[in-house]
Motif scaffolding. Structure first.
Motif, mmCIF file in Angstrom:
data_model
loop_
_atom_site.group_PDB
_atom_site.id
_atom_site.type_symbol
_atom_site.label_atom_id
_atom_site.label_comp_id
_atom_site.label_asym_id
_atom_site.label_seq_id
_atom_site.Cartn_x
_atom_site.Cartn_y
_atom_site.Cartn_z
ATOM 1 N N UNK A 60 0.830 -1.185 -0.012
ATOM 2 C CA UNK A 60 -0.190 0.085 -0.069
ATOM 3 C C UNK A 60 0.768 1.375 -0.062
ATOM 4 N N UNK A 61 2.307 1.275 -0.122
ATOM 5 C CA UNK A 61 2.995 2.096 0.024
ATOM 6 C C UNK A 61 2.807 3.106 1.390
ATOM 7 N N UNK A 62 2.424 2.443 2.407
ATOM 8 C CA UNK A 62 2.215 3.249 3.613
ATOM 9 C C UNK A 62 3.306 2.681 4.483
ATOM 10 N N UNK A 63 4.611 3.212 4.271
ATOM 11 C CA UNK A 63 5.818 2.831 5.132
ATOM 12 C C UNK A 63 6.094 3.435 6.389
ATOM 13 N N UNK A 64 5.824 2.665 7.472
ATOM 14 C CA UNK A 64 6.415 3.491 8.628
ATOM 15 C C UNK A 64 7.811 3.594 9.039
ATOM 16 N N UNK A 65 8.115 4.297 9.951
ATOM 17 C CA UNK A 65 9.666 4.380 10.182
ATOM 18 C C UNK A 65 9.889 2.887 11.062
ATOM 19 N N UNK A 66 10.992 2.204 10.673
ATOM 20 C CA UNK A 66 11.002 0.874 11.077
ATOM 21 C C UNK A 66 12.379 0.559 11.214
ATOM 22 N N UNK A 67 12.636 -0.483 12.081
ATOM 23 C CA UNK A 67 14.050 -1.149 12.113
ATOM 24 C C UNK A 67 14.092 -2.442 11.812
ATOM 25 N N UNK A 68 14.816 -2.919 11.029
ATOM 26 C CA UNK A 68 14.952 -4.276 10.310
ATOM 27 C C UNK A 68 16.090 -4.887 11.139
ATOM 28 N N UNK A 69 15.833 -5.763 12.127
ATOM 29 C CA UNK A 69 16.731 -6.213 12.929
ATOM 30 C C UNK A 69 16.741 -7.692 12.779
ATOM 31 N N UNK A 70 17.969 -8.411 12.480
ATOM 32 C CA UNK A 70 18.308 -9.697 12.269
ATOM 33 C C UNK A 70 19.755 -10.288 11.970
ATOM 34 N N UNK A 71 20.034 -11.285 11.967
ATOM 35 C CA UNK A 71 21.263 -11.737 11.740
ATOM 36 C C UNK A 71 21.819 -11.452 10.212
ATOM 37 N N UNK A 72 23.024 -11.637 9.975
ATOM 38 C CA UNK A 72 23.612 -11.361 8.694
ATOM 39 C C UNK A 72 23.011 -12.170 7.525
ATOM 40 N N UNK A 73 22.838 -11.750 6.476
ATOM 41 C CA UNK A 73 22.445 -12.538 5.473
ATOM 42 C C UNK A 73 20.948 -12.958 5.310
ATOM 43 N N UNK A 74 20.011 -12.281 6.078
ATOM 44 C CA UNK A 74 18.632 -12.580 6.207
ATOM 45 C C UNK A 74 17.583 -11.655 5.362
ATOM 46 N N UNK A 75 18.110 -10.601 4.639
ATOM 47 C CA UNK A 75 17.280 -9.863 3.603
ATOM 48 C C UNK A 75 17.233 -8.402 4.178
ATOM 49 N N UNK A 76 17.803 -7.946 5.087
ATOM 50 C CA UNK A 76 17.465 -6.606 5.586
ATOM 51 C C UNK A 76 17.780 -5.534 4.658
ATOM 52 N N UNK A 77 18.882 -5.661 3.980
ATOM 53 C CA UNK A 77 19.175 -4.611 2.845
ATOM 54 C C UNK A 77 18.397 -4.894 1.695
ATOM 55 N N UNK A 78 18.094 -6.104 1.352
ATOM 56 C CA UNK A 78 17.191 -6.583 0.169
ATOM 57 C C UNK A 78 15.738 -5.966 0.381
#
Length: 451
Positions: A60-78
């Motif tokens: 819906x392109x309603x992006x909230x401010x967020x933190x993507x938290x997780x181990x390396x190589x799990x898709x945060x930057x993706x």
């Protein structure tokens, strides 16, 4: 001599295409195969599955401010890059490692002007946001508060410890999990078959079990899985197939997901302590070896064992502390690798010993009484009368020496301040030696009437 002219027309197009293809092939496999849309992302179904919170926000392109938290190589930057392709907002990527705070302030000022003069939203993506200290994070807090930017931060560290409380309260935290084996195998199969971004044109034969072996070696890290696959494929001899034996030969030692100053360190420490507390020697020795194999400081582990011996065993088995102390002393004399023996010895003993937290409960309740009543006066009979003046004012008067009484016990005597009369701080458990201690205390605290 005239300078060489850059080719134009069809020749230029061919040149540029060749250069682009060369650049494409020189990039790591993990980067070439990075998902271009949400449908290509593997794993994280709890966030990206149909109707899930993050999937709805992106759709819906309603992006909230967020933190993507997780181990390396799990898709945060993706995920951040997928949002960049989907959103109508201006997407500004920024690295907390490579960028400066000055550059960040410039981006924030540009975002402010874009909103003020053009009504355009800005999404600011900060990779490795935990690299910013708390004062640096303050630089963009007002811009998030005022809605000038929507912040997306990526971090491998627990945001509770690495992100400002004020900033954390304004962000939705999405926890990414390590990829399971099935997801990793899917990713590896995609790499083997993709003719444009992967190794599909090489037509290398492979055993599916070899991909499963790479997946197991990768500890839930998709980037590691793809990098490992590419390294192995590059080392194959002509006409050699990808087999389990080849994978084993190329990956003699699996690097463990561990950071001695990060969250995973404390996760494993917690698992060790809880396993010993739960009297599970098998789990206890496993977690202890996980720490040692990952390169943790053995002295840190030994310190935790010393604490555990008093905190979780105490007088239920006083030998536990002796074993822990002996393990610490032995390790300091032995060093590694032989020092693993006393560490393992102590871990197994502590796990199997009877448990009691009565020591900690006793000093906590005593501290609570001190906080409640302050510095209560020491009863005169317990004071040491070392001068004539002290004796004249009653110091030591009425004191009963236990060694002069039957059983070396001053039956019925009281030693606490009057205000705490009858308080019980130490209540032995019904485990180990504390059973006998409890029986003895019951007799001392409730003496039978004489005669």
């Amino acid at each position: 001599m005239a300078g060489r002219k850059t080719p134009r027309g069809p020749e230029a197009s061919l040149f540029e295409a060749a250069a682009k293809q060369s650049d494409q092939q020189s990039r790591p496999l993990a980067d070439r195969l990075r998902p271009r849309d949400l449908e290509e992302v593997v794993g994280q179904s709890h966030l990206l599955g149909s109707g899930k919170p993050l999937e709805r926000a992106i759709a819906t392109d309603k992006i909230p401010s967020m933190l993507l938290w997780g181990p390396p190589g799990t898709g945060k930057t993706t995920i951040a890059r997928v949002i960049a392709t989907r959103t109508q907002a201006h997407f500004v990527p920024y690295s907390a490692v490579l960028g400066t705070v000055g550059e960040l302030r410039e981006r924030l000022q540009e975002a402010k002007e874009a909103k003020l003069f053009h009504g355009r939203r800005t999404i600011l993506f900060i990779d490795e946001i935990h690299r910013f200290n708390k004062s640096q994070q303050d630089a963009f807090l007002p811009f998030v508060e005022e809605g000038i930017v929507t912040l997306i931060g990526a971090t491998t560290e627990n945001p509770s410890f690495s992100v400002n409380a004020a900033l954390l309260s304004r962000c939705k935290v999405f926890r990414l999990e390590g990829l399971d084996e099935a997801s990793l195998i899917l990713l590896l199969e995609r790499a083997m078959h993709d003719e444009h971004r992967g190794w599909g044109r090489s037509a290398i034969d492979y055993d599916p079990l070899a991909l499963a072996a790479i997946a197991r070696l990768s500890d839930g890290d998709g980037r590691r899985a793809l990098n490992t696959l590419e390294m192995i494929l590059q080392q194959l001899q002509p006409d050699e197939s990808l087999t389990v034996q080849v994978v084993t030969r190329s990956s003699e030692h699996r690097p463990l997901l561990y950071d001695k100053s990060g969250e995973e360190h404390y996760n494993v420490v917690s698992a060790l302590i809880k396993s010993m507390r739960g009297s599970d020697p098998d789990a206890s020795i496993y977690w202890a070896m996980r720490m040692l194999e990952a390169g943790d400081d053995p002295l840190f582990i030994l310190r935790r064992l010393l604490i555990f011996a008093s905190e979780d065993i105490g007088n239920a088995d006083p030998r536990a502390l002796q074993v822990a102390v002996a393990a610490d002393q032995s390790f300091r004399r032995m060093g590694m690798p032989e020092g693993i023996y006393p560490i393992a010895h102590a871990v197994l003993y502590l796990a199997c010993a009877p448990k009691s937290n009565a020591v900690g409960t006793a000093f906590s309740q005593a501290k609570d009484a001190i906080d409640e009543f302050g510095s209560l006066a020491v009863p005169h009979k317990l004071r040491n009368a070392v001068t004539v003046l002290m004796k004249s004012v009653g110091y030591g008067q009425g004191y009963r020496n236990p060694h002069e009484e039957a059983g070396h016990v001053a039956s019925g005597e009281r030693y606490l301040p009057d205000e705490l009369e009858g308080r019980r701080f130490y209540e032995p458990s019904n485990q180990g030696l504390e059973i006998a201690i409890g029986e003895k205390l019951a007799r001392l605290r409730n003496p039978k009437p004489q005669g």
